[in-house]
Design a protein around this motif. Structure first.
Motif, PDB file in Angstrom:
ATOM      1  N   PRO A  29       0.724  -1.236  -0.049  1.00  0.00           N
ATOM      2  CA  PRO A  29       0.026   0.237  -0.085  1.00  0.00           C
ATOM      3  C   PRO A  29       0.908   1.281  -0.069  1.00  0.00           C
ATOM      4  O   PRO A  29       0.564   2.213  -0.584  1.00  0.00           O
ATOM      5  N   LEU A  30       1.916   1.489   0.613  1.00  0.00           N
ATOM      6  CA  LEU A  30       2.830   2.460   0.954  1.00  0.00           C
ATOM      7  C   LEU A  30       3.272   2.646  -0.674  1.00  0.00           C
ATOM      8  O   LEU A  30       3.384   3.957  -0.920  1.00  0.00           O
ATOM      9  N   THR A  31       3.771   1.575  -1.109  1.00  0.00           N
ATOM     10  CA  THR A  31       4.541   1.861  -2.297  1.00  0.00           C
ATOM     11  C   THR A  31       3.438   2.404  -3.736  1.00  0.00           C
ATOM     12  O   THR A  31       3.777   3.207  -4.484  1.00  0.00           O
ATOM     13  N   CYS A  32       2.301   1.655  -3.579  1.00  0.00           N
ATOM     14  CA  CYS A  32       1.211   2.083  -4.491  1.00  0.00           C
ATOM     15  C   CYS A  32       0.828   3.537  -4.364  1.00  0.00           C
ATOM     16  O   CYS A  32       0.828   4.339  -5.262  1.00  0.00           O
ATOM     17  N   VAL A  35       3.966   5.635  -5.759  1.00  0.00           N
ATOM     18  CA  VAL A  35       4.056   5.499  -7.337  1.00  0.00           C
ATOM     19  C   VAL A  35       3.026   6.300  -7.775  1.00  0.00           C
ATOM     20  O   VAL A  35       3.167   6.977  -8.837  1.00  0.00           O
ATOM     21  N   VAL A  36       1.801   6.089  -7.524  1.00  0.00           N
ATOM     22  CA  VAL A  36       0.559   6.854  -7.912  1.00  0.00           C
ATOM     23  C   VAL A  36       0.615   8.220  -8.040  1.00  0.00           C
ATOM     24  O   VAL A  36       0.413   9.055  -9.070  1.00  0.00           O
ATOM     25  N   ARG A  37       1.343   8.928  -6.867  1.00  0.00           N
ATOM     26  CA  ARG A  37       1.753  10.280  -6.970  1.00  0.00           C
ATOM     27  C   ARG A  37       2.551  10.629  -7.948  1.00  0.00           C
ATOM     28  O   ARG A  37       2.396  11.929  -8.249  1.00  0.00           O
ATOM     29  N   GLN A  38       3.346   9.725  -8.494  1.00  0.00           N
ATOM     30  CA  GLN A  38       4.359  10.181  -9.484  1.00  0.00           C
ATOM     31  C   GLN A  38       3.838  10.180 -10.876  1.00  0.00           C
ATOM     32  O   GLN A  38       4.572  10.703 -11.767  1.00  0.00           O
ATOM     33  N   LEU A  39       2.719   9.456 -11.195  1.00  0.00           N
ATOM     34  CA  LEU A  39       2.322   9.179 -12.413  1.00  0.00           C
ATOM     35  C   LEU A  39       1.597  10.168 -12.974  1.00  0.00           C
ATOM     36  O   LEU A  39       1.132  11.048 -12.252  1.00  0.00           O
ATOM     37  N   PRO A  40       1.673  10.220 -14.323  1.00  0.00           N
ATOM     38  CA  PRO A  40       2.298   9.651 -15.326  1.00  0.00           C
ATOM     39  C   PRO A  40       3.800   9.734 -15.439  1.00  0.00           C
ATOM     40  O   PRO A  40       4.223  10.763 -15.109  1.00  0.00           O
ATOM     41  N   VAL A  41       4.437   8.665 -15.910  1.00  0.00           N
ATOM     42  CA  VAL A  41       5.904   8.563 -16.170  1.00  0.00           C
ATOM     43  C   VAL A  41       5.816   8.053 -17.632  1.00  0.00           C
ATOM     44  O   VAL A  41       5.370   7.424 -17.969  1.00  0.00           O
ATOM     45  N   GLU A  42       6.911   8.866 -18.096  1.00  0.00           N
ATOM     46  CA  GLU A  42       7.417   8.292 -19.643  1.00  0.00           C
ATOM     47  C   GLU A  42       9.004   8.716 -19.820  1.00  0.00           C
ATOM     48  O   GLU A  42       9.103   9.833 -19.862  1.00  0.00           O
ATOM     49  N   ASN A  43       9.624   7.656 -20.119  1.00  0.00           N
ATOM     50  CA  ASN A  43      11.325   8.054 -20.290  1.00  0.00           C
ATOM     51  C   ASN A  43      11.551   6.732 -21.347  1.00  0.00           C
ATOM     52  O   ASN A  43      10.833   5.797 -21.473  1.00  0.00           O
ATOM     53  N   GLN A  44      12.851   6.839 -21.633  1.00  0.00           N
ATOM     54  CA  GLN A  44      13.515   5.881 -22.545  1.00  0.00           C
ATOM     55  C   GLN A  44      13.209   4.585 -21.876  1.00  0.00           C
ATOM     56  O   GLN A  44      13.353   4.544 -20.713  1.00  0.00           O
ATOM     57  N   TYR A 107      11.795   1.354 -12.391  1.00  0.00           N
ATOM     58  CA  TYR A 107      10.354   0.755 -12.711  1.00  0.00           C
ATOM     59  C   TYR A 107      10.523  -0.474 -13.776  1.00  0.00           C
ATOM     60  O   TYR A 107      10.974  -0.216 -14.617  1.00  0.00           O
ATOM     61  N   GLY A 108      10.749  -1.827 -13.106  1.00  0.00           N
ATOM     62  CA  GLY A 108      11.174  -2.751 -13.967  1.00  0.00           C
ATOM     63  C   GLY A 108       9.939  -3.542 -14.019  1.00  0.00           C
ATOM     64  O   GLY A 108       9.211  -4.271 -13.347  1.00  0.00           O
TER      65      GLY A 108
END
Length: 165
Positions: A29-32, A35-44, A107-108
């Motif tokens: 729950p803490l990771t979710c 992560v949700v606070r950082q989205l969206p993400v787009e990179n190489q 993010y793997g």
């Protein structure tokens, strides 16, 4: 965006391929939440060299990183991991300049069996599983695009993560 979304989309832009994953609020729950606070993400995107069947992207670290939760060094097909990379980390060739003094977030996404985060050049690098695929058929369909990153190359390809709802 809902406060606790249940689904995210992970995709490859150039290959026009994506998979829907379920956020694992029940296990991480803490990771979710982080992560949700950082989205969206787009990179190489890159394909793993040591972990085996993994595509990943790198981002700057979180201001408040979550603690380790559903830890894993042997991820399975359809697992999406948050992997904190310590400061001074190796940056893959072709990466845009990044300040690694505070570390990075990896993010793997793992698309096949036989993976390990236990045997890289820096030793074990455990991650937290925070999302999983719902259907084997979806994993297998998206795996074709992931393995194409390995065989045809990652140049010009971007991996994205976004809330679906």
């Amino acid at each position: 965006m809902p406060e606790r979304p249940t689904l995210i989309r992970l995709g490859l832009r150039k290959r026009v391929s994506e998979i829907v994953l379920r956020l694992r609020w029940d296990r991480s729950p803490l990771t979710c939440a982080a992560v949700v606070r950082q989205l969206p993400v787009e990179n190489q995107v890159w394909h793993a060299k040591y972990a085996n069947n993994e595509i990943y992207t790198l981002t700057p670290p979180f201001d408040e990183p979550p603690p380790a939760e559903w830890g894993c060094v042997y991820p399975g097909p359809g697992d999406l991991l948050y992997i904190p990379i310590p400061s001074g980390a190796f940056i893959p060739p072709g990466a845009p300049p990044m300040d690694t003094s505070k570390g990075l977030v990896d993010y793997g996404y793992f698309y096949e069996r036989g993976n390990t985060l236990a045997a890289g050049p820096a030793g074990p690098v455990p991650g937290t599983i925070f999302a999983t695929a719902n259907a084997v058929d979806d994993v297998e369909a998206f795996a074709e695009s992931c393995s194409d990153v390995w065989f045809a190359g990652a140049v010009g390809e971007r991996m994205f993560l976004e809330v679906l709802e």
